[in-house]
Design a protein around this motif. Structure first.
Motif, short mmCIF file in Angstrom:
data_model
loop_
_atom_site.label_atom_id
_atom_site.label_comp_id
_atom_site.label_asym_id
_atom_site.label_seq_id
_atom_site.Cartn_x
_atom_site.Cartn_y
_atom_site.Cartn_z
N ARG A 179 46.10 5.95 -34.02
CA ARG A 179 47.06 6.10 -33.30
C ARG A 179 48.29 6.34 -34.14
NH1 ARG A 179 47.75 1.25 -29.23
NH2 ARG A 179 49.27 2.54 -28.37
N VAL A 180 49.34 7.30 -33.43
CA VAL A 180 50.83 7.51 -34.12
C VAL A 180 51.82 7.00 -33.50
CG1 VAL A 180 52.19 9.50 -34.76
CG2 VAL A 180 49.51 9.83 -34.56
N TYR A 181 52.66 6.40 -34.43
CA TYR A 181 53.83 5.56 -33.96
C TYR A 181 55.10 6.28 -34.67
CZ TYR A 181 50.32 2.00 -32.58
OH TYR A 181 49.29 1.54 -31.81
N SER A 182 56.35 6.18 -33.84
CA SER A 182 57.48 6.49 -34.64
C SER A 182 58.40 5.23 -34.67
CB SER A 182 58.05 7.55 -33.61
OG SER A 182 57.46 8.72 -33.48
N PRO A 183 59.28 5.21 -35.84
CA PRO A 183 60.16 4.28 -35.90
C PRO A 183 61.16 3.98 -34.59
CG PRO A 183 61.04 6.17 -37.07
CD PRO A 183 59.63 6.59 -36.51
N PRO A 184 61.40 2.84 -34.60
CA PRO A 184 61.54 1.69 -35.52
C PRO A 184 60.05 0.94 -35.52
CG PRO A 184 62.30 0.95 -33.39
CD PRO A 184 62.32 2.24 -33.28
N TYR A 185 59.74 0.14 -36.61
CA TYR A 185 58.19 -0.23 -37.02
C TYR A 185 58.63 -1.76 -36.86
CZ TYR A 185 57.58 4.62 -38.31
OH TYR A 185 57.36 5.93 -38.48
N THR A 186 57.84 -2.54 -36.07
CA THR A 186 57.69 -3.86 -35.99
C THR A 186 56.65 -4.58 -36.66
OG1 THR A 186 59.25 -3.82 -34.21
CG2 THR A 186 58.02 -5.75 -34.46
N VAL A 187 56.63 -5.45 -37.53
CA VAL A 187 55.52 -6.28 -38.01
C VAL A 187 55.91 -7.63 -37.84
CG1 VAL A 187 54.33 -6.97 -40.21
CG2 VAL A 187 55.53 -4.76 -39.95
N THR A 188 54.71 -8.18 -36.91
CA THR A 188 54.80 -9.61 -36.49
C THR A 188 53.56 -10.60 -37.10
OG1 THR A 188 55.31 -8.80 -34.36
CG2 THR A 188 54.80 -10.93 -34.35
N ALA A 189 54.30 -11.66 -37.70
CA ALA A 189 53.21 -12.62 -38.30
C ALA A 189 53.18 -13.86 -37.81
CB ALA A 189 53.37 -12.62 -39.82
N VAL A 190 52.09 -14.48 -37.58
CA VAL A 190 51.90 -15.93 -37.03
C VAL A 190 51.44 -16.64 -38.32
CG1 VAL A 190 50.35 -17.64 -36.15
CG2 VAL A 190 51.13 -15.43 -34.72
N GLY A 191 52.58 -17.64 -38.33
CA GLY A 191 52.30 -18.61 -39.56
C GLY A 191 53.55 -19.38 -39.66
N ASP A 192 53.76 -20.15 -40.92
CA ASP A 192 54.81 -21.08 -41.27
C ASP A 192 56.15 -20.35 -41.53
OD1 ASP A 192 56.62 -23.06 -41.79
OD2 ASP A 192 55.93 -23.12 -43.76
N PRO A 193 57.01 -20.38 -40.34
CA PRO A 193 58.17 -19.49 -40.43
C PRO A 193 58.92 -19.54 -41.67
CG PRO A 193 58.25 -20.65 -38.23
CD PRO A 193 56.98 -20.90 -39.17
N GLU A 194 59.12 -20.75 -42.38
CA GLU A 194 60.03 -20.91 -43.45
C GLU A 194 59.10 -20.38 -44.80
OE1 GLU A 194 61.38 -24.92 -46.34
OE2 GLU A 194 60.61 -25.20 -44.42
N ALA A 195 57.69 -20.64 -44.75
CA ALA A 195 56.98 -19.79 -45.89
C ALA A 195 56.99 -18.41 -45.79
CB ALA A 195 55.66 -20.29 -45.87
N LEU A 196 56.82 -17.73 -44.41
CA LEU A 196 57.14 -16.58 -44.32
C LEU A 196 58.34 -15.73 -44.73
CD1 LEU A 196 55.19 -15.99 -40.82
CD2 LEU A 196 54.42 -15.75 -43.25
N HIS A 197 59.44 -16.67 -44.19
CA HIS A 197 60.99 -16.14 -44.85
C HIS A 197 60.86 -16.11 -46.47
CE1 HIS A 197 63.04 -15.76 -41.06
NE2 HIS A 197 62.47 -16.49 -40.54
N ALA A 198 60.35 -17.23 -47.00
CA ALA A 198 60.54 -17.41 -48.43
C ALA A 198 59.66 -16.14 -49.20
CB ALA A 198 59.91 -18.45 -48.87
N ALA A 199 58.43 -15.72 -48.67
CA ALA A 199 57.75 -14.78 -49.16
C ALA A 199 58.39 -13.39 -49.04
CB ALA A 199 56.23 -14.80 -48.30
N LEU A 200 59.01 -12.99 -47.94
CA LEU A 200 59.73 -11.97 -47.70
C LEU A 200 61.14 -11.92 -48.66
CD1 LEU A 200 60.01 -11.92 -43.91
CD2 LEU A 200 58.60 -10.18 -45.35
N ALA A 201 61.58 -12.90 -49.06
CA ALA A 201 62.82 -13.03 -49.76
C ALA A 201 62.22 -12.66 -51.28
CB ALA A 201 63.60 -14.35 -49.61
N ALA A 202 61.14 -13.17 -51.41
CA ALA A 202 60.61 -13.27 -52.96
C ALA A 202 60.05 -11.93 -53.48
CB ALA A 202 59.64 -14.42 -53.20
N ASP A 203 59.46 -11.12 -52.28
CA ASP A 203 58.84 -9.86 -52.60
C ASP A 203 59.62 -8.75 -53.38
OD1 ASP A 203 57.33 -7.21 -51.65
OD2 ASP A 203 55.86 -8.59 -51.89
#
Length: 248
Positions: A179-203
């Motif tokens: 399938r083809v999508y146009s922006p904006p693009y949204t990525v949704t993840a289920v998990g520990d919010p604090e760990a997910l925020h930290a991973a985004l900040a460190a990448d």
């Protein structure tokens, strides 16, 4: 023939008397033996009945023991089958989660990326069109960072991401699982919010995108969604490689 002398007759009489005595004694002995055997013979049936009764009781006891053991074996087999079924069920659930075949519910974090929105006429001097749009590596960087942060499940746009998913951009559009999508693009993840925020900040890849977002106005927004359900993957999983894992 003439008359026999009287002296010869007497011994013969004594012989006959002795023979009769012996015969009587023998007959008495036979009668006594027969009576004794008869008495013993009459006792044998009583002993046989007792023996049969005794053996019957033993057989009953052994039969009850065998029945008890059979029931115990059946119970243990049922417990084993139940336990094996439970283990198989848990394993199936784990595999289903791993391949995206089951829905996942939990606290979630969303990341939205968007083009800067410039046209050729408004494009800042010194920048090209490629500088102000979301690229494949930007989306892939966000997805990888979320996996690294312990995400249990990830969805891009409205599609669940699995091991065989490929995030690809064609021009300024996203091509995902047919399938083809146009922006904006949204990525949704289920998990520990604090760990997910930290991973985004460190990448480092995500950090580079944030720097470009600040410089040219690319869209980058992170939000906590609370309890969210990500649907199961609806496509077919066709692995190209398999690995045998020792479960011992």
């Amino acid at each position: 023939m003439g008359d026999e002398p009287s002296g010869v007759t007497a011994p013969r009489a004594r012989v006959r008397t002795a023979g009769v005595t012996v015969i009587c004694l023998a007959a008495g002995l036979l009668f006594g033996t027969s009576a004794s055997l008869a008495r013993e013979g009459r006792a044998e049936p009583a002993d046989l009945v007792d023996l049969i009764t005794q053996r019957d009781g033993q057989v009953r006891d052994l039969t009850e023991q065998a029945d008890d053991l059979t029931r115990e074996v059946d119970r243990l087999r049922a417990d084993q089958e139940t336990s094996a079924a439970a283990v198989d069920g848990r394993r199936a659930e784990e595999l289903a989660l791993g391949v995206g075949a089951a829905a996942v519910t939990g606290p979630a974090v969303s990341v939205t990326l968007d083009d800067a929105g410039y046209s050729l006429d408004t494009l800042p001097e010194g920048y090209s069109v490629d500088d102000v749009v979301v690229h494949q590596q930007d989306l892939q960087g966000v997805v990888n960072a979320l996996w690294a942060g312990g995400a249990e499940a990830i969805m891009v746009q409205d599609q669940r991401i699995v091991a065989t998913s490929a995030v690809q951009c064609v021009g300024n559009t996203l091509y995902l699982q047919g399938r083809v999508y146009s922006p904006p693009y949204t990525v949704t993840a289920v998990g520990d919010p604090e760990a997910l925020h930290a991973a985004l900040a460190a990448d480092p890849v995500v950090a580079t995108y944030r720097d470009w977002a600040d410089a040219v106005g690319l869209g980058y927004a992170v939000a906590d969604l609370g309890e969210t359900e990500l649907p199961a993957y609806s496509g077919q999983v066709r692995p190209q490689h398999a690995q045998v894992v020792d479960s011992s």
